[in-house]
Design an enzyme around this catalytic site. Structure first.
Site, mmCIF file in Angstrom:
data_model
loop_
_atom_site.group_PDB
_atom_site.id
_atom_site.type_symbol
_atom_site.label_atom_id
_atom_site.label_comp_id
_atom_site.label_asym_id
_atom_site.label_seq_id
_atom_site.Cartn_x
_atom_site.Cartn_y
_atom_site.Cartn_z
ATOM 1 C CG HIS A 251 -2.160 -0.929 0.791
ATOM 2 N ND1 HIS A 251 -2.184 -2.254 1.169
ATOM 3 C CD2 HIS A 251 -3.250 -0.724 0.031
ATOM 4 C CE1 HIS A 251 -3.275 -2.800 0.666
ATOM 5 N NE2 HIS A 251 -3.940 -1.905 -0.019
ATOM 6 C CD GLU B 94 -9.925 -7.468 -1.976
ATOM 7 O OE1 GLU B 94 -8.903 -6.872 -2.345
ATOM 8 O OE2 GLU B 94 -10.668 -7.020 -1.081
ATOM 9 C CG ASP C 208 -5.557 -8.049 -1.296
ATOM 10 O OD1 ASP C 208 -4.470 -8.327 -0.749
ATOM 11 O OD2 ASP C 208 -6.244 -7.075 -0.971
ATOM 12 C CB CYS D 174 -10.373 -1.389 -8.632
ATOM 13 S SG CYS D 174 -10.662 -2.563 -7.311
#
Ligand code: PEP
Ligand code: MG
Length: 584
Positions: free
Chosen positions: A191, A434, A458, A505
């Site tokens: 992240h 995910e 993920d 996404c």
């Protein structure tokens, strides 16, 4: 001059001085000083000790307020250790007799003391080693690294060098001062990497021992395209890089011209290019890059950037602001996706877990902390009167989880109705796909949701069993893995058959190599990091859907990710021969 190789995660080249954040768990090199410099070195040590004492006293007072005086006693023990005459004498002697820097003296003595504790039979004594390491890190932070607070008071621009950065540290950086980020740890879709990209800060992660090779003040070239950092570059390198930077800026300028043009293929298929954001302030820049809406609002960053638990009102304000800025454009709010590498450790939502990526994170955390989840849902529902929104649940891995989450949402709606508080009753509800189990069962989920969004960041890590933030196995983490592509293909097929809207996404959507493949697999909505929008749009505008289908067909015949990636890279070069060289 020294060149270090890492993983390129946010493009761009920066030439600037380094500022090193915290020593963390890195070796401090032995550096000597002249005998004349001894008094100044002792003074530095005294100052660092005083600053460390002050930190600990502050932490102790905070702990007394939050967890009570008993548990806060640990900080009294730290203060006592810091004043321990035997340890302090040894540090002083190292500076005075061996002429080493204060940081090396503190590091070597404290490591020695920690080892003595570690080698004890008694568990209690063994655990004291951890306290010494903690003290050592704090002291070294004051001696050689900048603490987080002082980072925000930098008086000049700098490249931030750190062992690791948490997403909340990254989120609170002063973006006008931090020109680049270089870390020892981290992977392509950690992240921190995603945030750096979103903020437009060039970044290289996974540089392994960068923090022990560079000192605050050293000149650095950080190359976020090729994934390398050059420490104390020579004149030739500086010249080459300045020229490369100039070419790159010129290429970006040509892309800027695409911003107002539609993302339509040459045979007229319109692709919705939406943006991923973490904060409402990213909306205007995303629209300026050409986003037609927000496909992923990572709401957990409201927590990560805050020292106290965000109240319903604060969340409502942020959500309403985002809706207002979008003026009717689509906006998908993802509910809190805390946990794993997005730990908010200022409240009581974090727990030490053996396997945090497989642990109580995301929707699981919300379902186990209903007041937190309900507060967010209330804020979202109240904000929904200001414009169209969609709600998306993350990390759904089985249908019962989805049903539970929807039940909580229905409960919150009922509460609002009882209290006669207005909200929109027509909010599409969807899920992130995910987790492989959700991808495989997508036909089941399709009956109970309005939309899917494929979260490849993920999905990749859970499909190929590779921690997305671990630089040591980053070579195994690949969106081009045929198994990952197979899962995406299956989900899109199910979505099309069941007329469920599907978007993607994950970071993969913003990597130009994959654009043709994703369109060929049938995706028509991509939500990506804003800086990637112009280049992805350029590819969309240069290809036909027929061509993309052929690409997807060809990819299906490959067995390895290397074959897939080589092929896709060749195809992109064919479509865009002028693409800036050295791009990540
Ligand atoms: C993903 O997992 O692909 C995703 C978009 O969400 P995040 O990166 O926040 O986990
Ligand atoms: Mg995710």
């Amino acid at each position: 001059m020294l060149t270090k190789k890492g993983i390129a995660v946010s493009p761009g080249v920066v030439i600037c001085c380094a500022v090193v954040l915290d020593a963390q768990d890195v070796a401090v090199p032995r550096r000597t000083i002249s005998p004349k410099a001894v008094p100044a070195e002792l003074e530095r040590l005294a100052q660092a000790l005083a600053d460390s004492r002050q930190d600990i006293e502050k932490l102790r007072d905070q702990a007394i307020a939050s967890v009570g005086a008993d548990l806060a006693k640990i900080f009294d023990a730290h203060l006592a250790m810091l004043a321990d005459p035997s340890m302090m004498t040894q540090i002083h002697q190292a500076i005075e007799n061996e002429y080493v820097t204060a940081e090396f003296a503190a590091y070597s003595v404290m490591r020695r003391v920690a080892k003595v504790f570690k080698d004890q039979e008694n568990r209690y004594l063994q655990e004291r080693a951890t306290d010494i390491y903690d003290l050592e890190r704090r002291l070294l932070g004051h001696l050689i690294g900048h603490s987080e607070e002082s980072l925000n008071q930098l008086d000049a621009q700098a490249i931030l060098v750190a062992h690791n950065l948490t997403p909340s540290q990254t989120a609170s950086l002063d973006k006008t001062k931090i020109m680049g980020i270089a870390t020892d740890l981290g992977g392509r879709t950690s992240h921190t990497a995603i945030l750096a990209h979103a903020l437009g800060i060039p970044a290289v992660v996974g540089l392994e021992d960068m923090t022990s090779s560079v000192n605050t003040g050293d000149m650095l070239i950080l190359d976020g395209n090729r994934g390398q950092a050059i420490i104390e570059p020579n004149a030739e390198h500086l010249l080459n890089y300045r020229e490369f930077k100039r070419q790159q800026d010129a290429f970006e300028h040509t892309l800027d011209e695409l911003q107002t043009l539609p993302a339509t293929t040459v045979d007229g298929t319109e692709i919705a290019l939406l943006a991923n954001i973490e904060f409402p302030d990213e909306i205007d820049p995303a629209l300026a890059k050409g986003a037609v809406g927000i496909g992923l609002y990572r709401t957990e960053f409201i927590y990560l950037a805050s020292d106290t638990e965000p109240s319903e009102e604060e969340q409502y304000e942020a959500y309403s602001k985002a809706i207002g800025l979008l003026e009717g454009r689509p906006l998908t709010f993802r509910t809190l996706d805390l946990g794993a590498d997005k730990v908010w450790n200022k409240g009581n939502l974090d727990h030490v877990e053996r396997n945090p990526f497989l642990g109580c994170r995301s929707i699981r955390l919300c379902l186990q902390n209903l007041p937190v989840f309900k507060t967010q849902l209330r804020a979202l529902l109240r904000a929904s009167v200001h414009g169209p929104i969609r709600i998306m649940f993350p990390l759904i891995s089985n249908i019962m989880e989805l049903r539970q989450a929807k039940m909580v949402l229905a409960d919150v709606m009922e509460d609002l109705e009882d209290q006669e508080i207005e909200f929109s009753s027509d909010i599409p509800v969807g899920i992130m796909i995910e987790v492989p189990s959700a991808a495989i069962q997508s036909a089941v989920f399709a009956q109970e949701v309005d939309f899917f969004s494929i979260g490849t960041n993920d999905l990749i890590q859970y499909t190929v069993a590779v921690d997305r933030g671990n630089e040591r196995i980053a070579n195994l983490y690949s969106a081009a893995h045929p198994a990952v592509i197979q899962l995406i293909r299956d989900v899109v097929r199910v979505a099309n058959r069941t007329k469920t809207e599907v978007s993607l996404c994950g970071e993969m959507g913003g990597e130009p190599e994959f654009t043709m493949l994703l369109l060929g697999l049938g995706l028509r909505h991509l939500s990506i990091t804003p800086p990637a929008i112009p280049e992805v749009k350029q590819i969309i505008r240069s290809v036909s859907i027929e061509k993309c289908r052929r690409v997807a067909h060809k990819v299906a015949s490959y067995e390895t990710e290397h074959q897939v990636l080589n092929y896709l890279r060749t195809e992109v070069r064919r479509v865009l021969p002028d693409r800036a060289s050295g791009s990540s």
